[in-house]
Design an enzyme around this catalytic site. Structure first.
Site, PDB file in Angstrom:
ATOM      1  N   ASP A  12      11.991   2.812   4.438  1.00  0.00           N
ATOM      2  CA  ASP A  12      11.675   1.390   4.623  1.00  0.00           C
ATOM      3  C   ASP A  12      12.863   0.673   5.253  1.00  0.00           C
ATOM      4  O   ASP A  12      14.014   1.058   5.057  1.00  0.00           O
ATOM      5  CB  ASP A  12      11.332   0.751   3.269  1.00  0.00           C
ATOM      6  CG  ASP A  12      10.484  -0.500   3.404  1.00  0.00           C
ATOM      7  OD1 ASP A  12       9.271  -0.423   3.134  1.00  0.00           O
ATOM      8  OD2 ASP A  12      11.035  -1.558   3.794  1.00  0.00           O
ATOM      9  N   TYR A  41      -2.166  -7.380  17.561  1.00  0.00           N
ATOM     10  CA  TYR A  41      -2.313  -6.502  16.387  1.00  0.00           C
ATOM     11  C   TYR A  41      -3.553  -5.622  16.521  1.00  0.00           C
ATOM     12  O   TYR A  41      -3.499  -4.401  16.346  1.00  0.00           O
ATOM     13  CB  TYR A  41      -2.391  -7.380  15.133  1.00  0.00           C
ATOM     14  CG  TYR A  41      -2.558  -6.644  13.824  1.00  0.00           C
ATOM     15  CD1 TYR A  41      -1.576  -5.784  13.353  1.00  0.00           C
ATOM     16  CD2 TYR A  41      -3.704  -6.841  13.037  1.00  0.00           C
ATOM     17  CE1 TYR A  41      -1.726  -5.132  12.136  1.00  0.00           C
ATOM     18  CE2 TYR A  41      -3.857  -6.192  11.827  1.00  0.00           C
ATOM     19  CZ  TYR A  41      -2.862  -5.348  11.378  1.00  0.00           C
ATOM     20  OH  TYR A  41      -3.008  -4.698  10.175  1.00  0.00           O
ATOM     21  N   LYS A  93      -3.567  -1.528  16.963  1.00  0.00           N
ATOM     22  CA  LYS A  93      -4.238  -0.639  15.991  1.00  0.00           C
ATOM     23  C   LYS A  93      -5.326   0.186  16.688  1.00  0.00           C
ATOM     24  O   LYS A  93      -5.530   1.357  16.341  1.00  0.00           O
ATOM     25  CB  LYS A  93      -4.831  -1.460  14.842  1.00  0.00           C
ATOM     26  CG  LYS A  93      -3.795  -2.120  13.929  1.00  0.00           C
ATOM     27  CD  LYS A  93      -2.850  -1.135  13.270  1.00  0.00           C
ATOM     28  CE  LYS A  93      -2.088  -1.754  12.109  1.00  0.00           C
ATOM     29  NZ  LYS A  93      -1.077  -0.854  11.528  1.00  0.00           N
ATOM     30  N   ILE A 139       0.834  -1.206   0.000  1.00  0.00           N
ATOM     31  CA  ILE A 139       0.000   0.000   0.000  1.00  0.00           C
ATOM     32  C   ILE A 139       0.873   1.263   0.000  1.00  0.00           C
ATOM     33  O   ILE A 139       0.596   2.233  -0.708  1.00  0.00           O
ATOM     34  CB  ILE A 139      -0.919   0.015   1.249  1.00  0.00           C
ATOM     35  CG1 ILE A 139      -1.847  -1.200   1.267  1.00  0.00           C
ATOM     36  CG2 ILE A 139      -1.722   1.306   1.318  1.00  0.00           C
ATOM     37  CD1 ILE A 139      -2.525  -1.456   2.630  1.00  0.00           C
TER      38      ILE A 139
HETATM   39  N1  LIG Z   1      -2.497  -5.663   3.486  1.00  0.00           N
HETATM   40  C1  LIG Z   1      -3.596  -5.679   4.216  1.00  0.00           C
HETATM   41  O1  LIG Z   1      -4.517  -6.459   3.978  1.00  0.00           O
HETATM   42  C2  LIG Z   1      -3.736  -4.727   5.371  1.00  0.00           C
HETATM   43  C3  LIG Z   1      -4.976  -4.676   6.023  1.00  0.00           C
HETATM   44  C4  LIG Z   1      -5.133  -3.801   7.088  1.00  0.00           C
HETATM   45  C5  LIG Z   1      -4.079  -3.004   7.472  1.00  0.00           C
HETATM   46  N2  LIG Z   1      -2.886  -3.073   6.819  1.00  0.00           N
HETATM   47  C6  LIG Z   1      -1.813  -2.207   7.293  1.00  0.00           C
HETATM   48  O2  LIG Z   1      -1.159  -1.578   6.213  1.00  0.00           O
HETATM   49  C7  LIG Z   1       0.200  -1.330   6.569  1.00  0.00           C
HETATM   50  C8  LIG Z   1       1.166  -1.863   5.532  1.00  0.00           C
HETATM   51  O3  LIG Z   1       0.754  -3.075   5.123  1.00  0.00           O
HETATM   52  P1  LIG Z   1       1.119  -3.593   3.669  1.00  0.00           P
HETATM   53  O4  LIG Z   1       0.125  -4.660   3.414  1.00  0.00           O
HETATM   54  O5  LIG Z   1       1.307  -2.467   2.705  1.00  0.00           O
HETATM   55  O6  LIG Z   1       2.517  -4.318   4.028  1.00  0.00           O
HETATM   56  P2  LIG Z   1       3.741  -4.820   3.122  1.00  0.00           P
HETATM   57  O7  LIG Z   1       4.320  -5.998   3.789  1.00  0.00           O
HETATM   58  O8  LIG Z   1       3.337  -4.952   1.706  1.00  0.00           O
HETATM   59  O9  LIG Z   1       4.747  -3.621   3.266  1.00  0.00           O
HETATM   60  C9  LIG Z   1       5.296  -3.354   4.496  1.00  0.00           C
HETATM   61  C10 LIG Z   1       6.620  -2.609   4.308  1.00  0.00           C
HETATM   62  O10 LIG Z   1       7.042  -2.209   5.592  1.00  0.00           O
HETATM   63  C11 LIG Z   1       8.428  -2.460   5.701  1.00  0.00           C
HETATM   64  N3  LIG Z   1       8.791  -2.635   7.116  1.00  0.00           N
HETATM   65  C12 LIG Z   1       8.564  -3.717   7.893  1.00  0.00           C
HETATM   66  N4  LIG Z   1       9.072  -3.495   9.139  1.00  0.00           N
HETATM   67  C13 LIG Z   1       9.612  -2.260   9.123  1.00  0.00           C
HETATM   68  C14 LIG Z   1      10.291  -1.469  10.088  1.00  0.00           C
HETATM   69  N5  LIG Z   1      10.542  -1.938  11.323  1.00  0.00           N
HETATM   70  N6  LIG Z   1      10.706  -0.225   9.749  1.00  0.00           N
HETATM   71  C15 LIG Z   1      10.492   0.244   8.497  1.00  0.00           C
HETATM   72  N7  LIG Z   1       9.867  -0.455   7.517  1.00  0.00           N
HETATM   73  C16 LIG Z   1       9.435  -1.701   7.839  1.00  0.00           C
HETATM   74  C17 LIG Z   1       8.680  -3.710   4.878  1.00  0.00           C
HETATM   75  O11 LIG Z   1      10.034  -3.798   4.468  1.00  0.00           O
HETATM   76  C18 LIG Z   1       7.707  -3.499   3.699  1.00  0.00           C
HETATM   77  O12 LIG Z   1       8.310  -2.836   2.618  1.00  0.00           O
HETATM   78  C19 LIG Z   1       0.402  -1.922   7.940  1.00  0.00           C
HETATM   79  O13 LIG Z   1       0.255  -0.921   8.921  1.00  0.00           O
HETATM   80  C20 LIG Z   1      -0.711  -2.946   8.029  1.00  0.00           C
HETATM   81  O14 LIG Z   1      -1.055  -3.230   9.372  1.00  0.00           O
HETATM   82  C21 LIG Z   1      -2.692  -3.912   5.781  1.00  0.00           C
END
Ligand SMILES: NC(=O)c1ccc[n+]([C@@H]2O[C@H](COP(=O)([O-])OP(=O)(O)OC[C@H]3O[C@@H](n4cnc5c(N)ncnc54)[C@H](O)[C@@H]3O)[C@@H](O)[C@H]2O)c1
Length: 264
Positions: free
Chosen positions: A39, A157, A161, A20
């Protein structure tokens, strides 16, 4: 197609090398913003910035580490001259350790609180003085529907949140008079690498069957909402949580099993 909705905006997004966050960085640059793609995966952040173009800069950050977050904020200020928008986007928990309360690994509880909630406090505190100095700004916290309702697993989690949802209201309350807005975005299931790694195809199909819409979200579905909250189009909105979940949490919990009643 770009309409420069974010012209002159200086934006920091954590966790923007993938999923995202990556989609948001791309749309924000297309709308005229300069974006720091921060990142843990420095190479992926640099690669994403190179693909997106001159207005994107990739940097390494570990949001678990306050010193690293301070260096990220300093870099944004050096690179762009200030910060107008901070997206506290990194989050998650390990679904193999973050189970129901009796089986929850307490070390994972602590790690999850730090990754999702403490990191949001740390980065916001470092960015706020820059926003206040500039006359205002927008903080966008990525949360989840897991922060709105209970579920069978991942209680750390959900609790983390939920903490960020309330923190969002506190930041909005405490810094509104400095022109700082703070809102949260609560996605439902979104097809990202994190989702593909953590959930089976059957589970994803099951979630889809419970959504009001016959859809599973794509990263852009959330990224467009982030563009809106970063832009002055949302200037009257603060302290809110925008839910983008295909209608999952709008329904009665029994609605999906009673869908047959809708048709003759
Ligand atoms: N994908 C879903 O279905 C979903 C649903 C609800 C909420 N979210 C929320 O969206 C956000 C991102 O999710 P996403 O699906 O885009 O994840 P993703 O795994 O696609 O991307 C996460 C990114 O964060 C980076 N990352 C991980 N730990 C880190 C750290 N300690 N410091 C800096 N960077 C770090 C990773 O390298 C990765 O590039 C999160 O807060 C997640 O809780 C996602």
């Amino acid at each position: 197609m770009s309409s420069n909705r974010l012209e002159h905006k200086r934006i920091v997004i954590t966790g923007a090398a993938s999923g995202i966050g990556r989609a948001a960085a791309e749309l924000m640059v297309a709308e005229g913003a300069r974006v720091l793609i921060a990142d843990l995966d420095a190479a992926a952040a640099a690669a994403a910035a190179a693909e997106i173009g001159d207005k994107a800069v990739g940097v390494a950050v570990d949001v678990m580490d306050e010193g690293s977050v301070a260096r990220m904020i300093d870099r944004a200020v050096t690179e762009f001259g200030g910060i107008d928008v901070l997206c506290n986007h990194v989050g998650g928990s390990n679904p193999r350790k973050d189970l129901d309360l009796l089986r929850l690994d307490l070390a994972e509880w602590d790690r999850t609180m730090t990754l999702n909630a403490r990191s949001t406090v740390v980065a916001s505190r470092l960015a706020l003085p820059h926003m206040i100095a500039a006359g205002g700004g927008s903080i966008i916290n990525t949360v989840s529907v897991a922060g709105l309702v209970g579920d069978t697993l991942q209680c750390a989690y959900g609790a983390a949140k939920a903490a960020v949802i309330r923190l969002t209201q506190y930041i909005a309350t405490q810094y509104g008079r400095h022109g700082v807005r703070c809102n949260a975005i609560a996605p439902g299931a979104i097809m990202t690498p994190a989702l593909r790694d953590n959930l089976s195809a059957d589970t994803i199909a099951d979630i889809r069957s419970h959504n009001a819409l016959d859809l599973i979200g794509e990263p852009e579905d959330i990224a467009w909402a982030m563009v809106y909250l970063a832009s002055d189009e949302s200037r009257y909105m603060s302290g809110q949580t925008l839910v983008l979940d295909g209608g999952l949490t709008a329904q009665s919990p029994i609605a999906s099993s009673r869908r047959a009643l809708l048709h003759d």
